[in-house]
Write a protein that holds these residues in place. Structure first.
Motif, short mmCIF file in Angstrom:
data_model
loop_
_atom_site.label_atom_id
_atom_site.label_comp_id
_atom_site.label_asym_id
_atom_site.label_seq_id
_atom_site.Cartn_x
_atom_site.Cartn_y
_atom_site.Cartn_z
N GLU A 59 0.87 -1.17 0.00
CA GLU A 59 0.00 0.00 0.00
C GLU A 59 0.91 1.23 0.00
OE1 GLU A 59 -2.44 -0.48 3.43
OE2 GLU A 59 -3.23 -2.39 2.73
N GLY A 60 1.07 1.82 -1.17
CA GLY A 60 1.99 2.95 -1.29
C GLY A 60 3.42 2.47 -1.10
N ASP A 61 4.13 3.07 -0.14
CA ASP A 61 5.49 2.62 0.14
C ASP A 61 5.54 1.69 1.36
OD1 ASP A 61 4.88 4.54 1.99
OD2 ASP A 61 6.84 5.47 1.98
N MET A 62 4.37 1.26 1.86
CA MET A 62 4.27 0.38 3.02
C MET A 62 4.07 -1.06 2.58
SD MET A 62 4.28 -0.03 6.18
CE MET A 62 3.59 0.88 7.50
N ILE A 63 4.87 -1.97 3.11
CA ILE A 63 4.71 -3.40 2.86
C ILE A 63 4.18 -4.01 4.14
CG2 ILE A 63 5.90 -5.54 2.33
CD1 ILE A 63 7.99 -3.78 0.85
N TYR A 64 3.01 -4.66 4.05
CA TYR A 64 2.37 -5.26 5.21
C TYR A 64 2.44 -6.78 5.08
CZ TYR A 64 -1.04 -6.33 8.80
OH TYR A 64 -1.64 -6.84 9.92
N ILE A 65 3.21 -7.43 5.95
CA ILE A 65 3.36 -8.88 5.93
C ILE A 65 2.14 -9.48 6.64
CG2 ILE A 65 4.79 -10.84 6.57
CD1 ILE A 65 6.23 -8.95 4.66
N ASP A 66 1.27 -10.14 5.86
CA ASP A 66 0.05 -10.71 6.42
C ASP A 66 0.29 -12.02 7.15
OD1 ASP A 66 -1.66 -8.70 5.35
OD2 ASP A 66 -1.53 -9.68 3.40
N ASN A 67 1.07 -12.92 6.52
CA ASN A 67 1.26 -14.23 7.10
C ASN A 67 2.49 -14.90 6.51
OD1 ASN A 67 0.70 -16.40 8.72
ND2 ASN A 67 -1.32 -16.82 7.86
N ILE A 68 3.08 -15.81 7.27
CA ILE A 68 4.19 -16.64 6.80
C ILE A 68 3.79 -18.07 7.13
CG2 ILE A 68 6.63 -17.18 7.03
CD1 ILE A 68 6.98 -14.29 8.12
N ILE A 69 3.61 -18.88 6.09
CA ILE A 69 3.12 -20.25 6.30
C ILE A 69 3.77 -21.21 5.31
CG2 ILE A 69 0.91 -19.80 7.41
CD1 ILE A 69 -0.43 -19.59 4.85
N PRO A 70 3.76 -22.52 5.64
CA PRO A 70 4.30 -23.51 4.71
C PRO A 70 3.49 -23.56 3.41
CG PRO A 70 4.07 -24.44 6.90
CD PRO A 70 3.40 -23.10 6.92
N ARG A 71 4.15 -23.99 2.35
CA ARG A 71 3.55 -23.98 1.02
C ARG A 71 2.21 -24.71 0.95
NH1 ARG A 71 2.81 -27.15 -3.21
NH2 ARG A 71 3.78 -28.91 -2.17
N GLY A 72 2.10 -25.86 1.58
CA GLY A 72 0.88 -26.66 1.50
C GLY A 72 -0.35 -25.97 2.06
N GLN A 73 -0.15 -25.08 3.01
CA GLN A 73 -1.27 -24.39 3.65
C GLN A 73 -1.51 -23.00 3.08
OE1 GLN A 73 -0.27 -24.22 7.76
NE2 GLN A 73 0.12 -26.40 7.92
N ALA A 74 -0.57 -22.48 2.31
CA ALA A 74 -0.58 -21.08 1.91
C ALA A 74 -1.81 -20.68 1.11
CB ALA A 74 0.67 -20.75 1.12
N TYR A 75 -2.22 -21.49 0.17
CA TYR A 75 -3.26 -21.05 -0.75
C TYR A 75 -4.64 -21.57 -0.36
CZ TYR A 75 1.05 -20.01 -3.06
OH TYR A 75 2.31 -19.53 -3.31
N LYS A 76 -4.72 -22.44 0.62
CA LYS A 76 -6.02 -22.95 1.09
C LYS A 76 -6.79 -21.87 1.84
CE LYS A 76 -4.42 -27.67 1.54
NZ LYS A 76 -4.14 -28.76 2.44
N ARG A 77 -6.06 -20.93 2.43
CA ARG A 77 -6.69 -19.92 3.30
C ARG A 77 -7.09 -18.67 2.55
NH1 ARG A 77 -3.44 -20.38 8.92
NH2 ARG A 77 -3.18 -22.62 8.87
N LEU A 78 -6.85 -18.61 1.26
CA LEU A 78 -7.16 -17.39 0.50
C LEU A 78 -8.61 -17.32 0.13
CD1 LEU A 78 -4.04 -17.18 -1.79
CD2 LEU A 78 -4.49 -15.96 0.30
#
Length: 78
Positions: A59-78
């Motif tokens: 967002e603009g010049d701000m980077i907001y780290i939402d989550n850090i998760i293993p690959r297998g779980q990463a896209y199930k929560r979207l």
């Protein structure tokens, strides 16, 4: 400027020293690296670090780290 969510900080604190260092280095270099735009999420991106995925938004010049998760779980929560 980088801001972390509570989930991201919790994951970082639960990892070993080597993983913390890999995450820190990759997040500092965020315009570069294996980054792809996420479909269906406005300004949503993912950074690949081995088997981990760092999900973040820009967002603009701000980077907001939402989550850090293993690959297998990463896209199930979207």
């Amino acid at each position: 400027m980088v801001e972390y969510s509570k989930k991201a900080v919790k994951y970082i604190n639960s990892t070993d020293r080597a993983t913390k260092e890999r995450l820190r280095e990759a997040i500092e270099k965020i315009p570069f690296g294996d980054i792809k735009k996420l479909q269906g999420i406005k300004d949503g991106y993912r950074l690949r670090i081995g088997d981990l995925r760092v999900l973040f938004t820009i967002e603009g010049d701000m980077i907001y780290i939402d989550n850090i998760i293993p690959r297998g779980q990463a896209y199930k929560r979207l």
